[in-house]
Scaffold this motif. Structure first.
Motif, PDB file in Angstrom:
ATOM      1  N   GLU A 184      35.613  32.434  94.057  1.00 17.20           N
ATOM      2  CA  GLU A 184      35.853  33.868  94.212  1.00 17.20           C
ATOM      3  C   GLU A 184      36.048  34.582  92.876  1.00 17.20           C
ATOM      4  O   GLU A 184      35.895  35.783  92.792  1.00 17.20           O
ATOM      5  CB  GLU A 184      37.077  34.101  95.115  1.00 17.20           C
ATOM      6  N   CYS A 229      42.777  37.140  94.775  1.00 20.06           N
ATOM      7  CA  CYS A 229      42.396  36.901  96.159  1.00 20.06           C
ATOM      8  C   CYS A 229      43.392  37.637  97.074  1.00 20.06           C
ATOM      9  O   CYS A 229      44.484  37.981  96.655  1.00 20.06           O
ATOM     10  CB  CYS A 229      42.356  35.400  96.458  1.00 20.06           C
ATOM     11  N   PRO A 230      42.998  37.878  98.324  1.00 22.66           N
ATOM     12  CA  PRO A 230      43.897  38.626  99.214  1.00 22.66           C
ATOM     13  C   PRO A 230      45.096  37.805  99.678  1.00 22.66           C
ATOM     14  O   PRO A 230      46.019  38.350 100.265  1.00 22.66           O
ATOM     15  CB  PRO A 230      43.002  38.991 100.388  1.00 22.66           C
ATOM     16  N   SER A 231      45.071  36.505  99.412  1.00 26.51           N
ATOM     17  CA  SER A 231      46.064  35.513  99.857  1.00 26.51           C
ATOM     18  C   SER A 231      45.895  35.196 101.340  1.00 26.51           C
ATOM     19  O   SER A 231      45.416  36.013 102.118  1.00 26.51           O
ATOM     20  CB  SER A 231      47.509  35.931  99.544  1.00 26.51           C
ATOM     21  N   CYS A 232      46.283  33.986 101.698  1.00 22.88           N
ATOM     22  CA  CYS A 232      46.202  33.541 103.101  1.00 22.88           C
ATOM     23  C   CYS A 232      47.164  32.372 103.256  1.00 22.88           C
ATOM     24  O   CYS A 232      47.982  32.126 102.371  1.00 22.88           O
ATOM     25  CB  CYS A 232      44.764  33.126 103.445  1.00 22.88           C
ATOM     26  N   MET A 245      44.135  33.421  91.641  1.00 22.37           N
ATOM     27  CA  MET A 245      43.718  32.905  92.946  1.00 22.37           C
ATOM     28  C   MET A 245      44.773  31.994  93.551  1.00 22.37           C
ATOM     29  O   MET A 245      45.364  31.166  92.847  1.00 22.37           O
ATOM     30  CB  MET A 245      42.409  32.103  92.786  1.00 22.37           C
ATOM     31  N   GLY A 246      44.949  32.144  94.857  1.00 22.21           N
ATOM     32  CA  GLY A 246      46.012  31.421  95.544  1.00 22.21           C
ATOM     33  C   GLY A 246      45.794  29.939  95.713  1.00 22.21           C
ATOM     34  O   GLY A 246      46.756  29.179  95.856  1.00 22.21           O
ATOM     35  N   CYS A 247      44.545  29.476  95.728  1.00 22.48           N
ATOM     36  CA  CYS A 247      44.325  28.048  95.958  1.00 22.48           C
ATOM     37  C   CYS A 247      43.042  27.567  95.295  1.00 22.48           C
ATOM     38  O   CYS A 247      42.183  28.357  94.927  1.00 22.48           O
ATOM     39  CB  CYS A 247      44.279  27.742  97.462  1.00 22.48           C
ATOM     40  N   GLY A 293      39.345  29.547  95.444  1.00 19.40           N
ATOM     41  CA  GLY A 293      39.668  30.377  94.278  1.00 19.40           C
ATOM     42  C   GLY A 293      38.611  30.388  93.186  1.00 19.40           C
ATOM     43  O   GLY A 293      38.092  31.452  92.829  1.00 19.40           O
ATOM     44  N   ARG A 323      46.751  29.423 102.740  1.00 16.05           N
ATOM     45  CA  ARG A 323      46.601  28.383 101.706  1.00 16.05           C
ATOM     46  C   ARG A 323      47.277  28.762 100.391  1.00 16.05           C
ATOM     47  O   ARG A 323      47.334  27.938  99.483  1.00 16.05           O
ATOM     48  CB  ARG A 323      45.112  28.176 101.410  1.00 16.05           C
TER      49      ARG A 323
HETATM   50  S1  SF4 Z   1      41.452  31.894  97.263  1.00 12.52           S
HETATM   51 FE1  SF4 Z   1      42.485  30.395  98.563  1.00 12.52          FE
HETATM   52  S2  SF4 Z   1      44.522  31.310  98.893  1.00 12.52           S
HETATM   53 FE2  SF4 Z   1      43.208  32.956  98.157  1.00 12.52          FE
HETATM   54  S3  SF4 Z   1      42.452  33.909 100.042  1.00 12.52           S
HETATM   55 FE3  SF4 Z   1      40.902  32.448  99.375  1.00 12.52          FE
HETATM   56  S4  SF4 Z   1      41.422  30.581 100.528  1.00 12.52           S
HETATM   57 FE4  SF4 Z   1      43.237  31.912 100.632  1.00 12.52          FE
END
Ligand code: SF4
Length: 381
Positions: A327, A286-289, A318-320, A324, A291
């Motif tokens: 995605e 994921c692009p990260s954000c 995945m970051g969250c 995640g 979260r």
């Molecule tokens: S997977 Fe979670 S951490 Fe990654 S970009 Fe999407 S919402 Fe943000």
């Protein structure tokens, strides 16, 4: 989509800081500022392709091109004398100790030498392409001729196995297509100088299809004078949409001397991204954000370092837990942040280990890959 004139905004998603995404997005968009002024392309009246589903065009097999084969990759060495050590850039390394060639996962399939000769023995898996005028004078084993359209029709000598005919939209005439319709040795090399080259190459393939030709086609593009950073962007956008539509039996990218390694990697990368030839591990991160619950860049680099030899395996990072799992829907394995320094591992869409400490999570991921039989040891380790 942008090649077809669709889309009003773009976002480039990288596993890097957001500010690194902007220059890439700008370069992508800049190519379409003046695209409407391209040379005209003949209108398509009968469109034999379903644009909403992937169907590979049926082509006949000529040697190892077309039919059920993966798209082939060409390396262009027409403008330089080739030495054995140069082949390392395109996936072949000679071991004097073992007296054999070692091939990487990114080993190209054909070398285009134009009018040049080789003074060393090449790996048996590699084909040589010479201009017809030169081919007539060289040893024929493993070497195949490249003709222009008129040359082929008038040629006194032809390969019994494989003949390449390079064409553009002007000389890919109905007459030529009909003349070689039943010739089972012909592969067309589609070349274009049109600013809107993707559409012109697609138009040529449509013409072949509508005339009932099943000859395989190689997509050839020239990027002479294009800086390395843009070489990462242009070929995938130019060739990618054609490949995604199931068209194209090979790619041939002609770039400046010194860019052979990058060109080769870009060609394999384009085939991987269009899922037409898988040659390396696939990462869906994921692009990260806000979260994101761990250092995504560092973790991705750590996972890549341990797993980048697992050809064909897809790993989601995945970051969250919020978005995640959705995605990374088609990943084989998932590494998802579920709390501060807490990771949950997935096999496909199934949770297999919940909330394990981040410090041991990469080892656990490797263990999971081993457990499911997708692990192989890294070569030379
Ligand atoms: S997977 Fe979670 S951490 Fe990654 S970009 Fe999407 S919402 Fe943000």
């Amino acid at each position: 989509m942008l090649e077809d004139g669709i889309g009003d905004t773009v976002r480039v998603s990288l596993t890097e800081e957001p500010e690194f995404e902007i220059p890439v997005a700008r370069e992508l968009v800049a190519r379409y500022e003046n695209r409407g002024s391209h040379e005209p392309i003949e209108e398509i009246r009968e469109y034999p392709i379903t644009p909403y589903a992937h169907h590979k065009r049926t082509t006949r097999q000529v040697l190892n091109i077309g039919g059920g084969n993966v798209p082939r990759v060409f390396a262009d060495y027409a403008s330089a004398a080739l030495k054995a050590e140069d082949l390392k850039s395109v996936g072949y390394e000679y071991s004097t100790e073992l007296d054999k060639w070692n091939m990487s996962d990114l080993a190209c399939d054909f070398l285009y030498l134009g009018m040049n000769d080789l003074d060393f023995e090449i790996p048996g898996t590699l084909g040589i392409v010479n201009d017809y005028k030169h081919w007539k004078t060289v040893q024929k084993e493993l070497s195949y001729p490249l003709y222009c359209a008129d040359e082929y029709l008038d040629a006194e000598e032809k390969s019994a196995v494989l003949n390449f005919i390079v064409v553009n939209s002007d000389n890919l005439t109905g007459q030529l297509i009909e003349a070689v319709l039943d010739d089972t040795t012909v592969v067309f090399v589609l070349s274009t100088e049109n600013m809107h080259g993707m559409a012109e190459q697609r138009r040529m393939i449509v013409k072949l299809m509508n005339k009932g030709s099943t000859a395989p086609v190689i997509l050839k593009r020239s990027y002479k004078g294009v800086p390395a950073a843009n070489l990462l962007i242009y070929p995938p956008t130019d060739m990618g949409s054609i490949l995604i539509d199931g068209l194209g039996d090979g790619v041939w990218l002609d770039s400046d001397a010194g860019q052979e390694e990058l060109s080769n990697a870009v060609q394999f990368g384009t085939l991987q991204a269009t899922r037409t030839r898988i040659s390396k591990t696939e990462y869906i991160s994921c692009p990260s954000c806000g979260r994101t619950l761990f250092d995504l860049q560092q973790t991705t680099a750590k996972i890549r370092a341990r797993t980048d030899h697992l050809k064909g395996v897809k790993i989601g990072i995945m970051g969250c837990i919020v978005n995640g799992p959705g995605e990374m829907a088609d990943a084989d394995y998932g590494y998802v942040g579920t709390g501060v320094d807490k990771i949950t591992l997935y096999k496909g869409q199934e949770v297999v280990e919940r909330n394990i400490p981040a410090e041991s999570a990469v080892d656990s991921l490797i263990g999971l890959i081993k457990e499911h039989g997708d692990w192989v040891d890294k070569p030379n380790t």
